[in-house]
Write a protein that holds these residues in place. Structure first.
Motif, PDB file in Angstrom:
ATOM      1  N   ALA A   1      26.514  16.680  77.456  1.00 23.75           N
ATOM      2  CA  ALA A   1      25.855  16.270  76.225  1.00 23.75           C
ATOM      3  C   ALA A   1      24.362  16.505  76.358  1.00 23.75           C
ATOM      4  CB  ALA A   1      26.128  14.793  75.918  1.00 23.75           C
ATOM      5  N   SER A   2      23.709  16.640  75.209  1.00 21.48           N
ATOM      6  CA  SER A   2      22.250  16.729  75.207  1.00 21.48           C
ATOM      7  C   SER A   2      21.697  15.793  74.151  1.00 21.48           C
ATOM      8  CB  SER A   2      21.791  18.166  74.954  1.00 21.48           C
ATOM      9  OG  SER A   2      22.022  18.532  73.612  1.00 21.48           O
ATOM     10  N   SER A   3      20.438  15.448  74.289  1.00 20.91           N
ATOM     11  CA  SER A   3      19.785  14.609  73.277  1.00 20.91           C
ATOM     12  C   SER A   3      18.289  14.885  73.274  1.00 20.91           C
ATOM     13  CB  SER A   3      20.048  13.121  73.546  1.00 20.91           C
ATOM     14  OG  SER A   3      19.268  12.653  74.620  1.00 20.91           O
ATOM     15  N   PRO A   4      17.676  14.727  72.098  1.00 21.85           N
ATOM     16  CA  PRO A   4      16.210  14.784  72.061  1.00 21.85           C
ATOM     17  C   PRO A   4      15.661  13.556  72.770  1.00 21.85           C
ATOM     18  CG  PRO A   4      17.096  14.088  69.944  1.00 21.85           C
ATOM     19  CD  PRO A   4      18.276  14.429  70.795  1.00 21.85           C
ATOM     20  N   GLY A   5      14.483  13.612  73.288  1.00 21.83           N
ATOM     21  CA  GLY A   5      13.968  12.520  74.101  1.00 21.83           C
ATOM     22  C   GLY A   5      13.847  11.192  73.390  1.00 21.83           C
ATOM     23  N   ALA A   6      13.503  11.237  72.089  1.00 18.59           N
ATOM     24  CA  ALA A   6      13.103   9.997  71.430  1.00 18.59           C
ATOM     25  C   ALA A   6      14.275   9.064  71.116  1.00 18.59           C
ATOM     26  CB  ALA A   6      12.340  10.333  70.162  1.00 18.59           C
ATOM     27  N   LEU A   7      15.287   9.553  70.423  1.00 20.23           N
ATOM     28  CA  LEU A   7      16.302   8.642  69.894  1.00 20.23           C
ATOM     29  C   LEU A   7      17.554   8.533  70.745  1.00 20.23           C
ATOM     30  CD1 LEU A   7      16.188   9.250  66.044  1.00 20.23           C
ATOM     31  CD2 LEU A   7      15.425   7.260  67.313  1.00 20.23           C
ATOM     32  N   GLY A   8      17.805   9.496  71.584  1.00 19.54           N
ATOM     33  CA  GLY A   8      18.968   9.406  72.439  1.00 19.54           C
ATOM     34  C   GLY A   8      20.296   9.679  71.797  1.00 19.54           C
ATOM     35  N   LYS A   9      20.312  10.085  70.520  1.00 17.20           N
ATOM     36  CA  LYS A   9      21.582  10.465  69.899  1.00 17.20           C
ATOM     37  C   LYS A   9      22.145  11.666  70.655  1.00 17.20           C
ATOM     38  CE  LYS A   9      22.877  12.747  65.565  1.00 17.20           C
ATOM     39  NZ  LYS A   9      22.377  13.118  64.240  1.00 17.20           N
ATOM     40  N   LEU A  10      23.381  11.535  71.104  1.00 15.76           N
ATOM     41  CA  LEU A  10      23.981  12.569  71.948  1.00 15.76           C
ATOM     42  C   LEU A  10      24.775  13.570  71.137  1.00 15.76           C
ATOM     43  CD1 LEU A  10      25.326  10.439  74.926  1.00 15.76           C
ATOM     44  CD2 LEU A  10      23.354  11.940  74.936  1.00 15.76           C
ATOM     45  N   PHE A  11      24.658  14.827  71.534  1.00 21.03           N
ATOM     46  CA  PHE A  11      25.496  15.896  71.007  1.00 21.03           C
ATOM     47  C   PHE A  11      26.348  16.374  72.170  1.00 21.03           C
ATOM     48  CE2 PHE A  11      23.405  16.491  66.928  1.00 21.03           C
ATOM     49  CZ  PHE A  11      22.187  15.893  67.148  1.00 21.03           C
ATOM     50  N   PHE A  12      27.663  16.348  71.964  1.00 23.25           N
ATOM     51  CA  PHE A  12      28.589  16.667  73.037  1.00 23.25           C
ATOM     52  C   PHE A  12      29.156  18.071  72.888  1.00 23.25           C
ATOM     53  CE2 PHE A  12      29.387  12.924  75.600  1.00 23.25           C
ATOM     54  CZ  PHE A  12      28.865  11.898  74.832  1.00 23.25           C
ATOM     55  N   GLY A  13      29.494  18.655  74.041  1.00 20.56           N
ATOM     56  CA  GLY A  13      30.321  19.843  74.048  1.00 20.56           C
ATOM     57  C   GLY A  13      31.781  19.451  73.871  1.00 20.56           C
ATOM     58  N   SER A  14      32.643  20.457  73.856  1.00 24.14           N
ATOM     59  CA  SER A  14      34.080  20.207  73.640  1.00 24.14           C
ATOM     60  C   SER A  14      34.800  19.741  74.893  1.00 24.14           C
ATOM     61  CB  SER A  14      34.752  21.477  73.117  1.00 24.14           C
ATOM     62  OG  SER A  14      34.229  21.809  71.846  1.00 24.14           O
ATOM     63  N   GLY A  15      34.133  19.829  76.033  1.00 22.18           N
ATOM     64  CA  GLY A  15      34.732  19.327  77.255  1.00 22.18           C
ATOM     65  C   GLY A  15      35.414  20.403  78.082  1.00 22.18           C
ATOM     66  N   THR A  16      35.507  20.166  79.381  1.00 21.15           N
ATOM     67  CA  THR A  16      36.262  21.007  80.308  1.00 21.15           C
ATOM     68  C   THR A  16      37.293  20.137  80.997  1.00 21.15           C
ATOM     69  OG1 THR A  16      34.427  22.523  80.737  1.00 21.15           O
ATOM     70  CG2 THR A  16      36.172  22.411  82.398  1.00 21.15           C
ATOM     71  N   GLN A  17      38.564  20.490  80.809  1.00 19.88           N
ATOM     72  CA  GLN A  17      39.628  19.763  81.510  1.00 19.88           C
ATOM     73  C   GLN A  17      39.817  20.431  82.859  1.00 19.88           C
ATOM     74  OE1 GLN A  17      41.462  16.864  80.643  1.00 19.88           O
ATOM     75  NE2 GLN A  17      41.963  17.109  82.814  1.00 19.88           N
ATOM     76  N   LEU A  18      39.399  19.759  83.919  1.00 12.15           N
ATOM     77  CA  LEU A  18      39.496  20.299  85.269  1.00 12.15           C
ATOM     78  C   LEU A  18      40.688  19.684  85.988  1.00 12.15           C
ATOM     79  CD1 LEU A  18      38.300  21.854  87.734  1.00 12.15           C
ATOM     80  CD2 LEU A  18      37.002  19.781  88.247  1.00 12.15           C
ATOM     81  N   SER A  19      41.503  20.549  86.551  1.00 12.25           N
ATOM     82  CA  SER A  19      42.609  20.095  87.387  1.00 12.25           C
ATOM     83  C   SER A  19      42.368  20.621  88.795  1.00 12.25           C
ATOM     84  CB  SER A  19      43.946  20.622  86.860  1.00 12.25           C
ATOM     85  OG  SER A  19      44.211  20.110  85.581  1.00 12.25           O
ATOM     86  N   VAL A  20      42.390  19.701  89.772  1.00 13.26           N
ATOM     87  CA  VAL A  20      42.230  20.088  91.169  1.00 13.26           C
ATOM     88  C   VAL A  20      43.568  19.863  91.880  1.00 13.26           C
ATOM     89  CG1 VAL A  20      40.936  19.754  93.294  1.00 13.26           C
ATOM     90  CG2 VAL A  20      39.801  19.415  91.096  1.00 13.26           C
ATOM     91  N   LEU A  21      44.127  20.962  92.390  1.00  7.13           N
ATOM     92  CA  LEU A  21      45.466  20.879  92.981  1.00  7.13           C
ATOM     93  C   LEU A  21      45.418  20.875  94.509  1.00  7.13           C
ATOM     94  CD1 LEU A  21      47.155  23.467  90.618  1.00  7.13           C
ATOM     95  CD2 LEU A  21      46.982  20.999  90.322  1.00  7.13           C
TER      96      LEU A  21
END
Lengths: 113, 112
Positions: free
Chosen positions: B92-112
């Motif tokens: 996620a990222s946010s501008p410094g002032a307000l902290g509202k987060l913008f998220f990516g779609s995510g990475t589902q990681l599987s470790v076998l």
């Protein structure tokens, strides 16, 4: 340590009713509190922000309250619809630009027709 | 429109492998974050960065490191992947002032 609790893991209500979700926190003095919506397989999406000196905030059918004495926020969805079904997360934000943002575990809301 | 892009949607790795998760934002935001999300545990903060080359530990940094060489890019590194690092990773990222987060779609990681 800092702790955030969303007291219902899941909430199931009838369409048209008001959904009320709760967020409680301890050992933290946030500058503000945020609410996010998350759909399955997607990242959370920002909904509303409320500052520590604000009691209530509204956006369309959404209403958030913030009680810093009780250390609690309530999130309301009025006239709920099946499309409102999702997981809702609360997040606490500190008072500096370098603050970390910490989340509750979320409440899964289901609106039945 | 605001965009946070994570390089992979799904990733499968072997125990002991070095894993890089990349995240790029196009909003010139100061702050960037890495979270992992597990059922019943919610979003837990791994690391965050409030400026280029600056980083701060979150609540669960063990087993992870990060790199922010450019403002738009924040990488999460698993030096030696373990099965307990199987999870959904959200940037996620946010501008410094307000902290509202913008998220990516995510990475589902599987470790076998």
């Amino acid at each position: 340590s800092q702790k955030i609790e969303q007291n219902s893991e899941a909430l199931n209500i009838q369409e048209g009713k008001t959904a009320t979700l709760t967020c409680n926190y301890t050992n933290y003095s946030p500058a503000y509190l945020q609410w996010y919506r998350q759909d399955p397989g997607r990242g959370p999406v920002f909904l509303l922000l409320i500052r520590e000196n604000e009691k209530e905030k509204r956006k369309e059918r959404l209403k958030v309250t913030f009680d810093t004495t009780l250390k609690q926020s309530l999130f309301h969805i009025t006239a709920s619809q099946p499309a409102d079904s999702a997981t809702y997360l609360c997040a606490l934000v500190g008072d500096s630009s370098a603050s970390k943002i910490i989340f509750g575990s979320g409440t899964r809301l289901s609106i039945r027709p | 429109d605001v965009k946070v892009t994570q390089s992979s949607r799904y990733l499968v790795k072997r125990t002991g492998e070095k894993v890089f998760l990349e995240c790029v934002q196009d909003m010139d935001h100061e702050n960037m974050f890495w979270y992992r999300q597990d059922p019943g545990l919610g979003l837990r903060l791994i690391y965050f960065s409030y400026d280029v080359k600056m980083k701060e530990k979150g609540d669960i940094p063990e087993g992870y490191s990060v790199s922010r060489e450019k403002k738009e890019r924040f990488s999460l590194i698993l030096e030696s992947a373990s099965t307990n690092q199987t999870s959904m990773y959200l940037c996620a990222s946010s501008p410094g002032a307000l902290g509202k987060l913008f998220f990516g779609s995510g990475t589902q990681l599987s470790v076998l």
